[in-house]
Write a protein that holds these residues in place. Sequence first.
Motif, short mmCIF file in Angstrom:
data_model
loop_
_atom_site.label_atom_id
_atom_site.label_comp_id
_atom_site.label_asym_id
_atom_site.label_seq_id
_atom_site.Cartn_x
_atom_site.Cartn_y
_atom_site.Cartn_z
N UNK A 1 -35.47 -56.68 -21.22
CA UNK A 1 -35.38 -56.59 -22.69
C UNK A 1 -34.74 -58.00 -23.25
N UNK A 2 -35.80 -58.78 -23.59
CA UNK A 2 -35.01 -60.13 -24.11
C UNK A 2 -34.58 -59.84 -25.42
N UNK A 3 -33.35 -60.57 -25.84
CA UNK A 3 -32.41 -60.54 -26.99
C UNK A 3 -32.80 -61.52 -27.98
N UNK A 4 -32.66 -61.63 -29.02
CA UNK A 4 -32.74 -62.47 -29.96
C UNK A 4 -31.28 -62.79 -30.84
N UNK A 5 -31.14 -64.04 -31.36
CA UNK A 5 -29.87 -64.13 -32.09
C UNK A 5 -29.78 -63.12 -33.25
N UNK A 6 -28.57 -62.66 -33.32
CA UNK A 6 -28.35 -61.70 -34.50
C UNK A 6 -28.88 -60.25 -34.42
N UNK A 7 -29.14 -60.02 -33.19
CA UNK A 7 -29.82 -58.72 -33.05
C UNK A 7 -28.64 -57.82 -32.81
N UNK A 8 -28.87 -56.46 -33.31
CA UNK A 8 -27.82 -55.45 -33.28
C UNK A 8 -28.22 -54.34 -32.26
N UNK A 9 -27.72 -53.89 -31.33
CA UNK A 9 -28.00 -52.68 -30.47
C UNK A 9 -26.75 -51.78 -30.21
#
Length: 295
Positions: free
Chosen positions: A124-132
């Motif tokens: 799962x690639x994450x991006x800047x500022x993502x919330x999980x």
Amino acid sequence: MQRMEPGIRRIIAPNPSPMTYWGTNTFVLGEGDVAVIDPGPADPSHMQAILDGLQSGERITQILVTHAHLDHSPLARPLSDATGAPVLAFGDAMAGRSAVMHDLVARGLTSGGEGVDASFTCDIPLSDGEVFTAGGLEIETIWTPGHFANHISFATQGVVFTGDHIMGWASSLVSPPDGDLTAFMASCRKLQARQDRVYYPAHGDRIDTPAERLSWLINHRLTREAEILATLSRLEDATVPALTREIYTETPDALIPAAERNVFAHLIDLATREIVAATPQLEANAIFRMRGEKN
């Protein structure tokens, strides 16, 4: 496994070295369904220690990786295979690399032996500022390139897991093309704009004064930049080795290659900001001058 505060536990990988301090800090977040940050090197004994350190009934549901260095990411896939937990990261080992660094690689610049995990991939690639949600906690991603292009930090409840970007025992290594000083300084200032209460780095102890440590790191780099510019202004036909010899006068010979990498990182940044010119082009064996001086 050591309890650091509610919802955060730490287990240290058995890989101490001059580059890793006492070893890689692997963090476990939450209780019950937990997340692991930076599982560490490909060491079966460390994987077993992580699994044995869980409480009865706990299971790993996510594996978060700050960046693709050999002391951080190789255990992610075996741990994923053992637990079924997906691997989350900014991307593979090449993700996030700047155009400047791509150009330098195309002209032959290679890594300086810092141990890139070239085979690393994530589910799962994450991006800047993502919330999980991970380990029952709300996690915010902060893309913090500089030490490494795909470096990402994880924030929750005033805590930031800073990987190798901010450490208390040493300044972060920035070695082109994997390291990028322009990005490093921007990442520091991004963190400086926040008001987090504590940092948990991937090596060494927690940092209880994040703002103070950030200021020190930024000023440390600005001081080195000033030294390079002062030396550059009085040298003719300055090269990376010549600048390094002038600045690192008390550095053991064995550490000179790393010092040259650091000087080159600064020169790339200065050239990107159009303060320094490189002849015939920006590369490790170029001649460097203050911009505006005659060739």
